[in-house]
Write an enzyme that holds these catalytic residues in place. Structure first.
Site, PDB file in Angstrom:
ATOM      1  N   GLY A   1      -2.889   0.423  -6.926  1.00  0.00           N
ATOM      2  CA  GLY A   1      -1.947  -0.195  -7.856  1.00  0.00           C
ATOM      3  C   GLY A   1      -1.957  -1.708  -7.691  1.00  0.00           C
TER       4      GLY A   1
ATOM      5  N   GLY B   1       4.314  -3.101  -1.466  1.00  0.00           N
ATOM      6  CA  GLY B   1       4.634  -2.037  -0.509  1.00  0.00           C
ATOM      7  C   GLY B   1       4.210  -2.392   0.907  1.00  0.00           C
TER       8      GLY B   1
ATOM      9  N   GLU C   1      -5.434  -2.198   2.215  1.00  0.00           N
ATOM     10  CA  GLU C   1      -5.855  -2.080   0.808  1.00  0.00           C
ATOM     11  C   GLU C   1      -7.037  -3.007   0.527  1.00  0.00           C
ATOM     12  OE1 GLU C   1      -1.645  -0.893  -1.374  1.00  0.00           O
ATOM     13  OE2 GLU C   1      -2.134  -2.998  -1.124  1.00  0.00           O
TER      14      GLU C   1
ATOM     15  N   LYS D   1       3.001  -4.985 -15.530  1.00  0.00           N
ATOM     16  CA  LYS D   1       2.293  -5.732 -14.475  1.00  0.00           C
ATOM     17  C   LYS D   1       1.348  -6.803 -15.025  1.00  0.00           C
ATOM     18  CE  LYS D   1       4.089  -3.068 -11.278  1.00  0.00           C
ATOM     19  NZ  LYS D   1       3.356  -2.239 -10.371  1.00  0.00           N
TER      20      LYS D   1
HETATM   21  C1  5RP Z   1       1.341  -1.805  -1.942  1.00  0.00           C
HETATM   22  C2  5RP Z   1       0.763  -2.277  -3.221  1.00  0.00           C
HETATM   23  C3  5RP Z   1       1.042  -1.463  -4.430  1.00  0.00           C
HETATM   24  O1  5RP Z   1      -0.172  -1.000  -4.942  1.00  0.00           O
HETATM   25  C4  5RP Z   1       1.744  -2.330  -5.429  1.00  0.00           C
HETATM   26  O2  5RP Z   1       2.942  -2.821  -4.832  1.00  0.00           O
HETATM   27  C5  5RP Z   1       2.105  -1.549  -6.705  1.00  0.00           C
HETATM   28  O3  5RP Z   1       3.007  -0.537  -6.405  1.00  0.00           O
HETATM   29  P1  5RP Z   1       3.632   0.411  -7.528  1.00  0.00           P
HETATM   30  O4  5RP Z   1       2.503   1.243  -8.067  1.00  0.00           O
HETATM   31  O5  5RP Z   1       4.670   1.205  -6.796  1.00  0.00           O
HETATM   32  O6  5RP Z   1       4.223  -0.472  -8.586  1.00  0.00           O
HETATM   33  O7  5RP Z   1       0.087  -3.271  -3.296  1.00  0.00           O
HETATM   34  O8  5RP Z   1       1.084  -2.708  -0.904  1.00  0.00           O
END
Ligand code: 5RP
Length: 228
Positions: free
Chosen positions: A84, A99, A105, A123
């Site tokens: 994401g 997150g 990642e 986004k």
């Molecule tokens: C976690 C991330 C996530 O991929 C990003 O925050 C998007 O999260 P979500 O799909 O809950 O909107 O980078 O470190």
């Protein structure tokens, strides 16, 4: 079955998978949908993947949904990584780390032959740091000196605080997260990324510049794909 924009983006990425291989599992709520769907295919045996997770979240979800796990030592080359993002600009540069999982990642994305991002429309931005702060992972020993150096760059660092635990967030790697408040959206993310990584004590930044191959955007009625 839910058909939210996040679900549509996740399902669209599933359609990109070859029948077998090694998949990188990002983190976050959109990836949680992806892992759930991948688990259904794994149980039905129409997809046969070994997965490299990027956080305790995706590790535990993969186990819950019956997806066999591997790691970068056994499988240093990943066929496809799916993750994401917090923001996606028009060049498909990203901010990630909402997150707190940005370090693993980015490592997994760097090992992937193909890096697919799944997001909902909210986004998409013209320039990064429009709606979200930019996270950087820092070594606790260096936290205060890094904060001072970043403040000298004209950027306000906020030490991310834990919820339901006292004190700062501690990442899956035992580090802290600084959320950087830029005075205005970022003009040149590549330059900013290099400047941040030059600060001793910064382990990694949440700026993913030139890494995404495609972005699957779920909407209220369907999905569209942005490609490099
Ligand atoms: C976690 C991330 C996530 O991929 C990003 O925050 C998007 O999260 P979500 O799909 O809950 O909107 O980078 O470190």
């Amino acid at each position: 079955m839910s058909t939210t924009p996040k679900f549509r983006a996740a399902q669209s990425a599933i359609r990109e998978l070859p029948p077998h291989g090694v998949v990188g599992l990002g983190s976050g709520s959109t990836v949680a949908e992806f892992i759930r769907i991948l688990g259904e295919h794994t149980v039905r045996e129409d997809l046969d993947f070994l997965a490299v997770p990027t956080s305790y979240q995706s590790y535990r979800l993969a186990i819950k949904h019956g997806i066999p796990l591997t790691d970068l030592s056994r499988n240093p080359s990943i066929d496809i990584a799916v993750d994401g993002a917090d923001e996606v600009d028009q060049q498909l540069n990203l901010t990630k780390g909402g997150g707190g999982a940005l370090l693993q990642e980015k490592i997994v994305a760097s090992a992937a032959k193909r890096f697919i991002i799944i997001v909902d429309e909210s986004k998409l931005v013209d320039r990064l740091a429009t709606h979200f702060f930019v996270p950087v992972e820092v070594i606790p020993f260096a936290c205060d000196i890094v904060m001072r150096k970043i403040a000298d760059m004209g950027v306000v660092p906020h030490l991310r605080q834990a919820e339901r635990k006292v004190g700062p967030v501690v990442t899956d790697n035992g580090n802290f997260i600084l959320d950087l408040e830029f005075p205005e959206p970022i003009e040149n993310p590549a330059e900013v990324e290099v400047a941040l990584k030059m600060v001793p004590g910064v382990v990694e930044t949440g700026l993913f510049v030139g890494m995404a191959d495609e972005v699957h955007v779920g909407t209220a009625s369907g999905v569209f794909v942005l490609r490099q």
